[in-house]
Write a protein that holds these residues in place. Structure first.
Motif, PDB file in Angstrom:
ATOM      1  N   TRP A  59       0.824  -1.204   0.000  1.00  0.00           N
ATOM      2  CA  TRP A  59       0.000   0.000   0.000  1.00  0.00           C
ATOM      3  C   TRP A  59       0.861   1.258   0.000  1.00  0.00           C
ATOM      4  O   TRP A  59       0.494   2.273  -0.616  1.00  0.00           O
ATOM      5  CB  TRP A  59      -0.937  -0.009   1.200  1.00  0.00           C
ATOM      6  N   ALA A  60       2.001   1.214   0.674  1.00  0.00           N
ATOM      7  CA  ALA A  60       2.893   2.375   0.689  1.00  0.00           C
ATOM      8  C   ALA A  60       3.427   2.664  -0.716  1.00  0.00           C
ATOM      9  O   ALA A  60       3.557   3.825  -1.115  1.00  0.00           O
ATOM     10  CB  ALA A  60       4.052   2.136   1.655  1.00  0.00           C
ATOM     11  N   GLY A  61       3.733   1.601  -1.464  1.00  0.00           N
ATOM     12  CA  GLY A  61       4.204   1.800  -2.834  1.00  0.00           C
ATOM     13  C   GLY A  61       3.157   2.477  -3.702  1.00  0.00           C
ATOM     14  O   GLY A  61       3.465   3.391  -4.478  1.00  0.00           O
ATOM     15  N   LEU A  62       1.907   2.044  -3.567  1.00  0.00           N
ATOM     16  CA  LEU A  62       0.823   2.671  -4.336  1.00  0.00           C
ATOM     17  C   LEU A  62       0.600   4.113  -3.885  1.00  0.00           C
ATOM     18  O   LEU A  62       0.391   5.020  -4.715  1.00  0.00           O
ATOM     19  CB  LEU A  62      -0.464   1.860  -4.172  1.00  0.00           C
ATOM     20  N   ALA A  63       0.663   4.347  -2.570  1.00  0.00           N
ATOM     21  CA  ALA A  63       0.462   5.706  -2.054  1.00  0.00           C
ATOM     22  C   ALA A  63       1.583   6.634  -2.519  1.00  0.00           C
ATOM     23  O   ALA A  63       1.328   7.787  -2.898  1.00  0.00           O
ATOM     24  CB  ALA A  63       0.404   5.676  -0.523  1.00  0.00           C
ATOM     25  N   CYS A  64       2.822   6.133  -2.512  1.00  0.00           N
ATOM     26  CA  CYS A  64       3.953   6.967  -2.952  1.00  0.00           C
ATOM     27  C   CYS A  64       3.836   7.301  -4.436  1.00  0.00           C
ATOM     28  O   CYS A  64       4.190   8.410  -4.862  1.00  0.00           O
ATOM     29  CB  CYS A  64       5.272   6.251  -2.657  1.00  0.00           C
ATOM     30  N   ALA A  65       3.344   6.343  -5.222  1.00  0.00           N
ATOM     31  CA  ALA A  65       3.134   6.631  -6.644  1.00  0.00           C
ATOM     32  C   ALA A  65       2.054   7.693  -6.813  1.00  0.00           C
ATOM     33  O   ALA A  65       2.191   8.617  -7.631  1.00  0.00           O
ATOM     34  CB  ALA A  65       2.748   5.355  -7.383  1.00  0.00           C
TER      35      ALA A  65
END
Length: 280
Positions: A158-164
């Motif tokens: 989820w952090a990867g998607l949020a950072c994107a």
């Protein structure tokens, strides 16, 4: 707010040493906590009352020597320095302390230093620091227990998607989304193909989630380079362990550590460099 690259890198490097010390706690305690939780859930399903136990989490009890249970003082918990001053031994019983503890602290400090030098002290730099910390913890937990806890893989995804979505990783949200989807489904298909052919399970669902998380951080374009690098690293380590007679019973080597190593390599060198490294 960011200063000079050297100052930012040094400050994040110091933070990394502290985080590395905490990662040692996570690596040891999280699997124990999960096992206790599973036992409690099994007892509840069977209508039994779970036995009373002392509080045990990432904070309580305080760190102790695993040999004599001596409670460590603050000055025995200073990253790297305490290990050197104590000459790698418990200050109470003099039993040797595992070299892993200072290594985790040192590696975390170096990775945080690199993130500070590359991006500075800002949201992007801190995001990649968190990425490194999660992968280090997952690497050693999987190596020790063959577990990739949802408590780490799912927040990383989820952090990867949020950072994107927040433009912190230079990856379009659509690329990150399809990277997550492709990462999960690709290993899921490999898992089932292997199981149908051999009747055995070649990997766990945690590997699917970890690869999905890497796809979210780097985009779908990086999936092939990352899986190639992970496979190469895994093959080299597996062959070395076989010749040194250090393979576990059944010849099983967890795949999560190699996915994590490939992810950190992709962060430092870039996914395209991985393709060059394997000659493609």
């Amino acid at each position: 707010m960011s200063g000079s690259p050297g100052m930012d890198a040094s400050l994040l490097g110091i933070l990394g040493l502290l985080i590395g010390s905490f990662l040692n706690v996570v690596i040891y305690r999280l699997p124990v906590m999960l096992e206790a939780q599973w036992k409690a859930e099994c007892a509840d399903l069977q209508g039994q009352t779970p036995p009373e136990s002392a509080p045990f989490n990432l904070v309580v009890p305080r760190s102790r020597c695993q040999s004599c249970c001596h409670q460590l003082s603050w000055y025995e918990n200073i990253p790297l320095l305490s290990y050197l001053v104590l000459r790698g031994r418990c200050g109470h019983c003099k039993v040797g302390i595992s070299l892993r503890y200072p290594l985790v602290e040192g590696v975390t400090g170096l990775l945080f230093f690199w993130c500070g030098w590359q991006w500075g002290i800002n949201a992007t730099g801190l995001a990649w620091c968190a990425f490194c910390a999660a992968l280090l913890a997952l690497t050693l937990i999987d190596w020790d227990t063959t577990l990739l806890p949802d408590d780490l893989t799912l927040p990383l995804l989820w952090a990867g998607l949020a950072c994107a979505a927040l433009n912190l990783t230079s990856i379009d949200l659509s690329d990150a989304f399809w990277g997550a989807v492709g990462g999960y489904l690709s290993l899921w298909l490999v898992y089932w193909a292997f199981k149908l052919v051999t009747g055995k399970e070649g990997m766990g669902y945690g590997d699917f989630k970890l690869f999905a998380a890497l796809g979210a951080w780097f985009g779908w374009q990086a999936l092939i380079p990352i899986i190639l690098m992970a496979s190469v690293i895994g093959a080299v380590v597996g062959i070395a362990m076989k010749f040194s007679s250090k393979l576990r019973e059944g010849g099983y080597v967890p795949f999560g550590p190699f996915l994590s190593m490939a992810g950190i390599t992709a962060m430092v060198l870039g996914p395209n460099a991985i393709l060059k490294a394997v000659g493609l």
